[in-house]
Motif scaffolding. Structure first.
Motif, mmCIF file in Angstrom:
data_model
loop_
_atom_site.group_PDB
_atom_site.id
_atom_site.type_symbol
_atom_site.label_atom_id
_atom_site.label_comp_id
_atom_site.label_asym_id
_atom_site.label_seq_id
_atom_site.Cartn_x
_atom_site.Cartn_y
_atom_site.Cartn_z
ATOM 1 N N HIS A 323 47.547 54.484 1.837
ATOM 2 C CA HIS A 323 48.809 53.743 1.861
ATOM 3 C C HIS A 323 48.990 52.847 0.646
ATOM 4 N N MET A 324 48.053 52.908 -0.289
ATOM 5 C CA MET A 324 48.171 52.060 -1.470
ATOM 6 C C MET A 324 49.379 52.434 -2.315
ATOM 7 N N ASP A 325 49.850 53.674 -2.137
ATOM 8 C CA ASP A 325 50.999 54.116 -2.921
ATOM 9 C C ASP A 325 52.326 53.613 -2.369
ATOM 10 N N VAL A 326 52.351 53.105 -1.127
ATOM 11 C CA VAL A 326 53.624 52.785 -0.477
ATOM 12 C C VAL A 326 54.387 51.674 -1.187
ATOM 13 N N PRO A 327 53.794 50.475 -1.399
ATOM 14 C CA PRO A 327 54.571 49.453 -2.117
ATOM 15 C C PRO A 327 54.908 49.868 -3.538
ATOM 16 N N ALA A 328 53.994 50.588 -4.189
ATOM 17 C CA ALA A 328 54.275 51.056 -5.551
ATOM 18 C C ALA A 328 55.453 52.032 -5.552
ATOM 19 N N ARG A 329 55.488 52.947 -4.580
ATOM 20 C CA ARG A 329 56.576 53.924 -4.502
ATOM 21 C C ARG A 329 57.913 53.241 -4.225
ATOM 22 N N ASN A 330 57.938 52.334 -3.246
ATOM 23 C CA ASN A 330 59.185 51.653 -2.903
ATOM 24 C C ASN A 330 59.701 50.818 -4.071
ATOM 25 N N SER A 331 58.786 50.129 -4.735
ATOM 26 C CA SER A 331 59.168 49.318 -5.887
ATOM 27 C C SER A 331 59.671 50.197 -7.026
ATOM 28 N N TYR A 332 59.014 51.335 -7.233
ATOM 29 C CA TYR A 332 59.382 52.233 -8.326
ATOM 30 C C TYR A 332 60.801 52.774 -8.155
ATOM 31 N N VAL A 333 61.136 53.207 -6.948
ATOM 32 C CA VAL A 333 62.482 53.752 -6.703
ATOM 33 C C VAL A 333 63.541 52.700 -6.992
ATOM 34 N N MET A 334 63.318 51.464 -6.526
ATOM 35 C CA MET A 334 64.295 50.405 -6.751
ATOM 36 C C MET A 334 64.372 49.995 -8.221
ATOM 37 N N ALA A 335 63.283 50.245 -8.975
ATOM 38 C CA ALA A 335 63.238 49.819 -10.377
ATOM 39 C C ALA A 335 63.921 50.789 -11.317
ATOM 40 N N MET A 394 55.559 64.862 -13.645
ATOM 41 C CA MET A 394 56.998 64.720 -13.857
ATOM 42 C C MET A 394 57.446 63.293 -14.186
ATOM 43 N N PHE A 395 56.673 62.272 -13.763
ATOM 44 C CA PHE A 395 57.191 60.902 -13.887
ATOM 45 C C PHE A 395 56.252 59.936 -14.598
ATOM 46 N N SER A 396 55.178 60.414 -15.179
ATOM 47 C CA SER A 396 54.256 59.495 -15.841
ATOM 48 C C SER A 396 54.902 58.784 -17.028
ATOM 49 N N ARG A 397 55.956 59.368 -17.591
ATOM 50 C CA ARG A 397 56.620 58.769 -18.760
ATOM 51 C C ARG A 397 57.873 57.977 -18.392
ATOM 52 N N VAL A 398 58.254 57.969 -17.128
ATOM 53 C CA VAL A 398 59.450 57.223 -16.687
ATOM 54 C C VAL A 398 58.998 55.848 -16.212
ATOM 55 N N LYS A 399 59.235 54.818 -17.042
ATOM 56 C CA LYS A 399 58.702 53.485 -16.785
ATOM 57 C C LYS A 399 59.753 52.571 -16.154
ATOM 58 N N PRO A 400 59.342 51.697 -15.216
ATOM 59 C CA PRO A 400 60.241 50.658 -14.703
ATOM 60 C C PRO A 400 60.415 49.555 -15.741
ATOM 61 N N PRO A 401 61.436 48.697 -15.599
ATOM 62 C CA PRO A 401 61.737 47.695 -16.641
ATOM 63 C C PRO A 401 60.568 46.793 -16.986
#
Length: 411
Positions: A323-335, A394-401
């Motif tokens: 479940h360590m990916d859950v907050p990271a995933r939710n934050s990433y989508v919003m970012a 697919m997303f290693s290069r797509v960075k949040p702000p």
């Protein structure tokens, strides 16, 4: 408020508290649901069908909310959801026939999973970023997930209450189980009171009008497709069916299964704060992949364990990371979407996940009716591992702000 990031508002505390209340109900319902349905005389296939109905219904309701949420205030939508939640709990007490229960499962809010697959999730996700700064967003999502996991673990432990009540009072076990669904309805009313206290500031920021997906459409659809693969795999091991496998493979009681899920929940919760710390250092996408992939290896190995202690050990090892990916995933989508698109993005990424996870419980129930080996766990581990590798590619290069800004800082 000290538990929250320094710049989080009171609305963040209310949203997290409401999530905790709902998580407690989800915790014991996910363990007791297959046991309750078994007491009513339903087969593993019918239990899988009812589990599928809950997930399909959640997906459709989330889709409907996603289509209109950018036009409506989300606080009233959350409050309406709690009324449906209360009605669902009451209905499960008084309706015992399969087809009416299938309809109630479809339109209701019962959650057979250890995670949140309900209509509440995308609404809360889209509100949380407006209660904290960008730099503290992942930390807030980590605390949101931490509370849900810890309280959900306590809820799973509470699954042993019907047995205790039945033994101590002479009340029939079925009636004791029904009492837990009434408690679920009561918790919905507590969540309603918390949502009522949200301030007007929790809605759209000044000058921002919510809109359907536009400039972020391609990114969100690609993420939704990947999340669907992960959820399809996860649907094979929703907590209700994992409990059913433990019941059938090792003959466990509800109290013992609840204790196992309590500790898996506790271990999962410990990883959430580590997730925020890790994301700060290696990035959100790498945090998702490098923790989730080994967890899925542990999951795929569980069916091969020859006895209960080893099976539980691998489930616990999986919980440390899964479940360590859950907050990271939710934050990433919003970012990676604009603020105006956040409600739509939250729904669009949640709906395919719910739909994808809806078909696999029925298949898992069928497989469990044929063998106690644990084929659903093996299939889930493989599918979720493929998702991890595709996400990294697919997303290693797509960075949040915040990661882009950090790369631009002088070293």
């Amino acid at each position: 408020m000290r538990f929250l990031p320094a710049d989080a508002t009171q609305d963040a505390a209310l949203l997290i508290a409401a999530r905790g209340v709902r998580a407690f109900g989800d915790g014991f319902v996910s363990v007791l649901l297959p046991l309750y349905l078994g007491e009513l005389g339903f087969s593993a296939v019918r239990i899988g069908a009812l589990t599928t109905a809950t997930l399909v219904g959640s997906a459709i309701s989330t889709l409907l909310v996603g289509l209109v949420s950018y036009r409506l205030r989300r606080r009233p939508l959350l409050m309406a959801g709690t009324l449906v939640m209360a009605a669902t709990g009451v209905a499960f007490v008084f309706v015992h026939d399969f087809w009416p229960l299938l309809l109630i499962a479809f339109v209701g809010t019962l959650n057979p999973s250890a995670g949140d697959v309900s209509v509440f999730l995308p609404l809360e996700q889209s509100l949380l970023p407006q209660t904290v700064s960008n730099r503290q967003r992942t930390a807030l999502f980590a605390r949101y997930s931490l509370v849900a996991s810890l309280v959900g673990a306590v809820g799973a432990l509470a699954a042993g209450l019907p047995g205790v009540v039945s033994d101590q009072t002479g009340l029939g076990f079925l009636h004791a189980l029904e009492g837990m669904f009434l408690l679920y309805a009561l918790l919905a009313l507590v969540a309603l009171m918390l949502y009522r206290r949200l301030s007007p500031g929790v809605e759209a920021p000044p000058g921002v009008t919510h809109s359907p997906l536009r400039e972020s459409r391609k990114t969100v659809l690609r993420l939704a497709a990947l999340f669907s693969l992960d959820s399809f795999g996860g649907g094979f091991v929703v907590q209700s069916l994992l409990a059913l496998w433990l019941f059938e493979r090792f003959g466990l009681s509800a109290a013992t299964a609840g204790a196992i899920f309590f500790w898996t929940g506790v271990l999962a919760s410990l990883s959430y704060l580590v997730s925020a710390w890790l994301a700060e250092r290696i990035g959100l996408v790498k945090t998702m992949v490098f923790t989730h992939l080994p967890a899925n290896v542990f999951l795929a190995l569980v069916p091969f364990m020859p006895n209960l202690p080893l099976a539980v050990l691998f489930l616990l090892l999986r919980s440390l990371l899964s479940h360590m990916d859950v907050p990271a995933r939710n934050s990433y989508v919003m970012a990676v979407v604009t603020p105006a698109e956040r409600p739509a993005a939250a729904s669009v990424t949640s709906v395919p996940r719910s739909l994808a996870s809806a078909g696999s419980p029925f298949l898992a129930g069928y497989l469990l009716s044929l063998s106690t080996f644990g084929w659903p766990l093996l299939i889930a581990g493989v599918l979720k591992g493929v998702y991890d590798l595709l996400l990294l590619a697919m997303f290693s290069r797509v960075k949040p702000p915040e990661e882009v800004a950090k790369e631009g800082e002088p070293r």
